[in-house]
Design a protein around this motif. Structure first.
Motif, PDB file in Angstrom:
ATOM      1  N   GLY A  11       0.818  -1.195   0.000  1.00  0.00           N
ATOM      2  CA  GLY A  11       0.000   0.000   0.000  1.00  0.00           C
ATOM      3  C   GLY A  11       0.855   1.249   0.000  1.00  0.00           C
ATOM      4  O   GLY A  11       2.014   1.224   0.423  1.00  0.00           O
ATOM      5  N   PHE A  12       0.265   2.320  -0.495  1.00  0.00           N
ATOM      6  CA  PHE A  12       0.976   3.575  -0.666  1.00  0.00           C
ATOM      7  C   PHE A  12       0.286   4.705   0.093  1.00  0.00           C
ATOM      8  O   PHE A  12      -0.926   4.861   0.008  1.00  0.00           O
ATOM      9  N   ASP A  13       1.081   5.474   0.781  1.00  0.00           N
ATOM     10  CA  ASP A  13       0.654   6.771   1.295  1.00  0.00           C
ATOM     11  C   ASP A  13       1.283   7.791   0.357  1.00  0.00           C
ATOM     12  O   ASP A  13       2.505   7.945   0.335  1.00  0.00           O
ATOM     13  N   THR A  14       0.478   8.496  -0.416  1.00  0.00           N
ATOM     14  CA  THR A  14       1.028   9.339  -1.481  1.00  0.00           C
ATOM     15  C   THR A  14       1.247  10.794  -1.081  1.00  0.00           C
ATOM     16  O   THR A  14       1.551  11.626  -1.947  1.00  0.00           O
ATOM     17  N   HIS A  15       1.139  11.108   0.226  1.00  0.00           N
ATOM     18  CA  HIS A  15       1.306  12.510   0.601  1.00  0.00           C
ATOM     19  C   HIS A  15       1.728  12.631   2.061  1.00  0.00           C
ATOM     20  O   HIS A  15       0.916  12.446   2.980  1.00  0.00           O
ATOM     21  N   ALA A  16       3.001  12.936   2.275  1.00  0.00           N
ATOM     22  CA  ALA A  16       3.512  13.170   3.623  1.00  0.00           C
ATOM     23  C   ALA A  16       4.715  14.094   3.537  1.00  0.00           C
ATOM     24  O   ALA A  16       5.306  14.283   2.459  1.00  0.00           O
ATOM     25  N   HIS A  17       5.085  14.690   4.658  1.00  0.00           N
ATOM     26  CA  HIS A  17       6.196  15.637   4.712  1.00  0.00           C
ATOM     27  C   HIS A  17       7.147  15.249   5.837  1.00  0.00           C
ATOM     28  O   HIS A  17       6.718  14.747   6.882  1.00  0.00           O
ATOM     29  N   ILE A  18       8.432  15.486   5.616  1.00  0.00           N
ATOM     30  CA  ILE A  18       9.401  15.349   6.700  1.00  0.00           C
ATOM     31  C   ILE A  18      10.218  16.634   6.786  1.00  0.00           C
ATOM     32  O   ILE A  18      10.474  17.285   5.772  1.00  0.00           O
ATOM     33  N   PHE A  19      10.640  16.983   8.002  1.00  0.00           N
ATOM     34  CA  PHE A  19      11.425  18.194   8.216  1.00  0.00           C
ATOM     35  C   PHE A  19      11.927  18.199   9.652  1.00  0.00           C
ATOM     36  O   PHE A  19      11.496  17.391  10.486  1.00  0.00           O
ATOM     37  N   HIS A  20      12.860  19.087   9.931  1.00  0.00           N
ATOM     38  CA  HIS A  20      13.257  19.321  11.321  1.00  0.00           C
ATOM     39  C   HIS A  20      13.575  20.802  11.477  1.00  0.00           C
ATOM     40  O   HIS A  20      13.744  21.541  10.502  1.00  0.00           O
ATOM     41  N   GLN A  21      13.674  21.234  12.718  1.00  0.00           N
ATOM     42  CA  GLN A  21      13.759  22.658  13.001  1.00  0.00           C
ATOM     43  C   GLN A  21      15.083  23.288  12.585  1.00  0.00           C
ATOM     44  O   GLN A  21      15.184  24.503  12.513  1.00  0.00           O
ATOM     45  N   GLY A  22      16.093  22.487  12.296  1.00  0.00           N
ATOM     46  CA  GLY A  22      17.376  23.036  11.892  1.00  0.00           C
ATOM     47  C   GLY A  22      17.476  23.394  10.425  1.00  0.00           C
ATOM     48  O   GLY A  22      18.483  23.973   9.995  1.00  0.00           O
ATOM     49  N   LEU A  23      16.462  23.086   9.638  1.00  0.00           N
ATOM     50  CA  LEU A  23      16.507  23.354   8.201  1.00  0.00           C
ATOM     51  C   LEU A  23      16.244  24.827   7.916  1.00  0.00           C
ATOM     52  O   LEU A  23      15.476  25.486   8.623  1.00  0.00           O
ATOM     53  N   LYS A  24      16.866  25.326   6.850  1.00  0.00           N
ATOM     54  CA  LYS A  24      16.652  26.710   6.442  1.00  0.00           C
ATOM     55  C   LYS A  24      15.265  26.853   5.832  1.00  0.00           C
ATOM     56  O   LYS A  24      14.879  26.100   4.937  1.00  0.00           O
TER      57      LYS A  24
END
Length: 277
Positions: A11-24
């Motif tokens: 199965g596919f989840d076609t929409h998610a985001h990853i990030f952390h607070q240190g990114l510009k």
């Protein structure tokens, strides 16, 4: 085509985001997260829900610096794909680099943005490059404007993916001329719709169910519907979580055959991933 790994997960989840607070963060952002949404957390959600693949979508607040997403794609090339944000005049070399990492499309987040003329030569040149790579153009914009935008992009022969039910402000209403205009475009084999983020349309489950029925009627089937969790639900983190969104999907798609089509067969076809027999 990349083969789907067989490990009891499908199965596919076609929409998610990853990030952390240190990114510009991008200078023109509308939102600044105050927490981390890590790759490890996301993969844990996929595992717990029995999902084999995820599609990471570049968050708008990170602009066109896709490097954090690309690192994740390169770390899990059999499991993850990506949707990038790029400049209109992005070079072929950059697009090739993105493709090598596992990017399968670009996103136009047009919320709060003035609409451009997507029939213009620069935009059509970009869309043609994407079409030649078999990519898609993902659009986030309210439904009242989509019927003006989508045909302009389809001219270049590229697939269009509409985010979050098309953001219909409640539910898709066939009596609304703008909604009906979008529904009339679904006869095209190149228009896909993500069943995701009902909270962004302030849709309750009954409204979302009626919207799905109208999408089915317009398509004549469910072969170009996709599902996405929209994790970590930016701006709506206090209202929902991954498990709640996965459970809602199961409620909205009670038929097991249709659910498999939306979760497995449709995204595999769009993203050119071969299903293991």
């Amino acid at each position: 085509m990349t083969q789907l790994p067989h490990a009891g997960l499908t199965g596919f989840d076609t929409h998610a985001h990853i990030f952390h607070q240190g990114l510009k963060l991008a200078g023109n952002r509308r939102y600044s997260p105050d927490y981390d949404a890590t790759l490890e957390q996301y993969l844990g959600h996929l595992d717990r829900c029995g999902l084999s693949h995820g599609v990471l979508v570049q968050p708008s607040f990170l602009g066109t610096d896709n490097s954090h997403m690309l690192a994740a794609l390169r770390g899990f090339p059999q499991r993850l794909r990506g949707t990038a944000v790029v400049e209109r005049d992005v070079s072929d070399d950059v697009l090739d680099e993105l493709a090598e990492a596992g990017v399968v499309g670009i996103r136009l987040n047009l919320i709060g943005q003035p609409l451009d003329d997507y029939r213009s030569a620069p935009w059509q040149a970009l869309f043609a490059k994407l079409a030649s790579r078999g990519w898609s153009v993902e659009i986030q914009r309210g439904m009242d404007d989509l019927a003006r935008i989508v045909p302009q992009i389809l001219k270049a022969g590229v697939a269009v993916v509409i985010d979050h039910f098309g953001l219909p402000a409640g539910e898709i209403d066939p009596v609304n001329s703008n909604h009906q205009a979008l529904l009339s475009l679904l006869s095209s084999e190149d228009v896909w719709v993500k069943l995701s983020a009902t909270y962004r349309s302030r849709s309750n489950p009954a409204q979302a169910s009626r919207s799905i029925e109208r999408l089915r009627d317009a398509y004549g089937h469910s072969e170009r519907l996709l599902w996405g969790s929209d994790w970590p639900h930016t701006r709506f983190e206090a209202q929902t979580d991954y498990d709640a969104q996965f459970a809602l999907m199961q409620t909205l798609l009670p038929n097991a055959d249709e659910r498999r089509q939306v979760l497995v067969e449709n995204p595999a076809r769009l993203f050119k991933i071969e299903l293991a027999s």
